[in-house]
Write a protein that holds these residues in place. Structure first.
Motif, mmCIF file in Angstrom:
data_model
loop_
_atom_site.group_PDB
_atom_site.id
_atom_site.type_symbol
_atom_site.label_atom_id
_atom_site.label_comp_id
_atom_site.label_asym_id
_atom_site.label_seq_id
_atom_site.Cartn_x
_atom_site.Cartn_y
_atom_site.Cartn_z
ATOM 1 N N GLY A 89 39.938 33.447 46.900
ATOM 2 C CA GLY A 89 39.403 34.381 45.104
ATOM 3 C C GLY A 89 38.608 35.379 45.760
ATOM 4 O O GLY A 89 39.484 36.717 45.881
ATOM 5 N N THR A 141 40.396 38.985 46.227
ATOM 6 C CA THR A 141 40.002 39.864 45.780
ATOM 7 C C THR A 141 39.010 41.810 46.096
ATOM 8 O O THR A 141 39.394 42.461 45.863
ATOM 9 C CB THR A 141 39.228 39.490 44.596
ATOM 10 O OG1 THR A 141 39.908 38.161 43.929
ATOM 11 C CG2 THR A 141 39.157 40.721 42.937
ATOM 12 N N GLY A 164 40.950 45.663 40.496
ATOM 13 C CA GLY A 164 40.503 43.900 40.610
ATOM 14 C C GLY A 164 40.869 42.893 39.345
ATOM 15 O O GLY A 164 41.059 41.677 39.741
ATOM 16 N N GLY A 172 44.769 41.634 40.752
ATOM 17 C CA GLY A 172 44.488 40.848 41.680
ATOM 18 C C GLY A 172 43.931 40.047 41.410
ATOM 19 O O GLY A 172 44.307 38.181 41.718
ATOM 20 N N LEU A 173 43.702 39.474 40.354
ATOM 21 C CA LEU A 173 41.848 38.005 39.262
ATOM 22 C C LEU A 173 43.499 37.447 39.207
ATOM 23 O O LEU A 173 43.658 36.540 39.489
ATOM 24 C CB LEU A 173 41.565 38.482 38.614
ATOM 25 C CG LEU A 173 40.405 36.916 38.547
ATOM 26 C CD1 LEU A 173 39.186 37.442 37.869
ATOM 27 C CD2 LEU A 173 41.068 36.602 36.716
ATOM 28 N N ALA A 229 36.717 35.050 42.509
ATOM 29 C CA ALA A 229 37.414 37.057 42.389
ATOM 30 C C ALA A 229 36.711 37.757 41.700
ATOM 31 O O ALA A 229 36.305 38.843 41.411
ATOM 32 C CB ALA A 229 38.841 36.991 42.123
ATOM 33 N N LEU A 278 34.757 41.208 41.911
ATOM 34 C CA LEU A 278 35.177 42.032 41.315
ATOM 35 C C LEU A 278 33.244 43.117 40.022
ATOM 36 O O LEU A 278 33.737 43.917 39.965
ATOM 37 C CB LEU A 278 35.968 41.451 40.107
ATOM 38 C CG LEU A 278 36.823 42.068 38.310
ATOM 39 C CD1 LEU A 278 36.637 43.244 38.838
ATOM 40 C CD2 LEU A 278 37.424 41.637 37.779
#
Length: 236
Positions: A31, A35, A56, A59-60, A164, A168
Motif C-alpha cells: 500500500g 500509492t 490517491g 489507488g487506495l 496507502a 495519500l
C-alpha cells in the motif's frame, strides 16, 4: 505422546499467527509503495490538490480491493484443496484402515522413532482420532485451523489501506512547497520500519531487507515522478 502433540499444536498455531502478521506487514508495504508511486507521479505532472487526492483515493481503493479479492481467491483455493485432501484421507481410512495404519507407522518411523514405538504411537493416535493424526502427520493440516478466505481478504484490505493512507495524507495535507519532500521522507521512513519488521519476522538480518525495501520504494517514486514530469511538460 501427550507432550509432543501439545507442543506441535502450539508451534503450528504460532507459525500461523506469524504468517498472518507477515502478510499484514507486506500488505501495508504494498500500500505504501504503490500509492506513493501513484501520487508522486501525479505530483510530477500537476500541483492541483484535487487531482492528487483523486488519484490517491483511486489507488487506495483499487489496490485494497484488488488485494482483498486476490487473497480471497487464493485462500479459497487453498481451503478447497485442504478439504479435498481431508475427504480423501477420510475415505481411505474407511476403506483401507490397515494400510493407513501402516502408512502412519512408517511416517512416524521416518521422524526418528523405532519401529516398535512408531507402531504403538500410530495405534494410539489412530484410536484417539485417526483423521486428525493423518491430517497432521501425513498432510501437515490441522483440521481445526483451515484457512479462512474472509479473514485473509479483510486482513489484506485493511493492511493495504493503512499503508496507502500514509503517502495519500502526506501528499495532500502539507503546503504545496513541502508536499513532495514530506511524502518522500515519510514513505522512506515507513519502508525502513516495514523492512525491519518483515526481516525480524523471518528471523533474518534487517540490514539488507531494509535496504532492499527503501531502494525499491525510492526507485518506484523516482520513476513515476519522472514519468509524471515528462507528461506534465508535454502538456498531457
Amino acid at each position: 505422546m501427550g507432550g509432543p502433540a501439545h507442543d506441535e499444536a502450539h508451534a503450528g498455531a504460532l507459525g500461523s499467527r506469524l504468517n498472518w502478521l507477515r502478510a499484514a506487514v507486506l500488505g501495508a508495504n504494498d500500500g505504501i509503495v504503490s500509492t506513493a508511486g501513484l501520487v508522486v507521479g501525479v505530483a510530477g505532472a500537476t500541483t492541483d490538490r484535487g487531482a492528487l487526492l483523486t488519484a490517491g483515493l483511486a489507488g487506495l481503493l483499487a489496490g485494497s480491493m484488488s488485494m482483498a479479492a486476490g487473497e480471497y481467491v487464493s485462500v479459497s483455493t487453498q481451503r478447497d484443496s485442504e478439504k479435498a485432501a481431508l475427504a480423501l484421507e477420510r475415505r481411505e481410512l474407511t476403506e483401507q484402515p490397515e494400510a493407513e495404519l501402516a502408512e502412519l507407522t512408517e511416517l512416524l518411523e521416518r521422524r526418528g522413532l523405532t519401529r516398535e514405538v512408531a507402531r504403538e504411537a500410530a495405534a494410539q493416535l489412530t484410536a484417539r482420532d485417526a483423521l486428525r493424526a493423518h491430517a497432521r502427520v501425513e498432510l501437515g493440516i490441522d483440521p481445526d485451523e483451515l484457512a479462512n478466505p474472509w479473514h485473509a481478504a479483510w486482513a489484506s484490505f485493511l493492511a493495504f489501506t493503512v499503508g496507502a493512507l500514509l503517502p495519500l495524507l502526506a501528499i495532500v495535507l502539507p503546503p504545496m512547497v513541502w508536499r513532495l519532500p514530506v511524502t518522500v521522507l515519510s514513505v522512506l521512513a515507513a519502508l525502513v520500519v516495514t523492512g525491519w519488521i518483515s526481516a525480524r519476522l523471518g528471523a533474518a538480518r534487517p540490514g539488507r531487507a531494509v535496504l532492499r525495501n527503501v531502494a525499491g520504494g525510492a526507485l518506484a517514486m523516482g520513476v513515476t515522478y519522472a514519468a509524471g514530469a515528462l507528461l506534465g511538460a508535454a502538456g498531457v
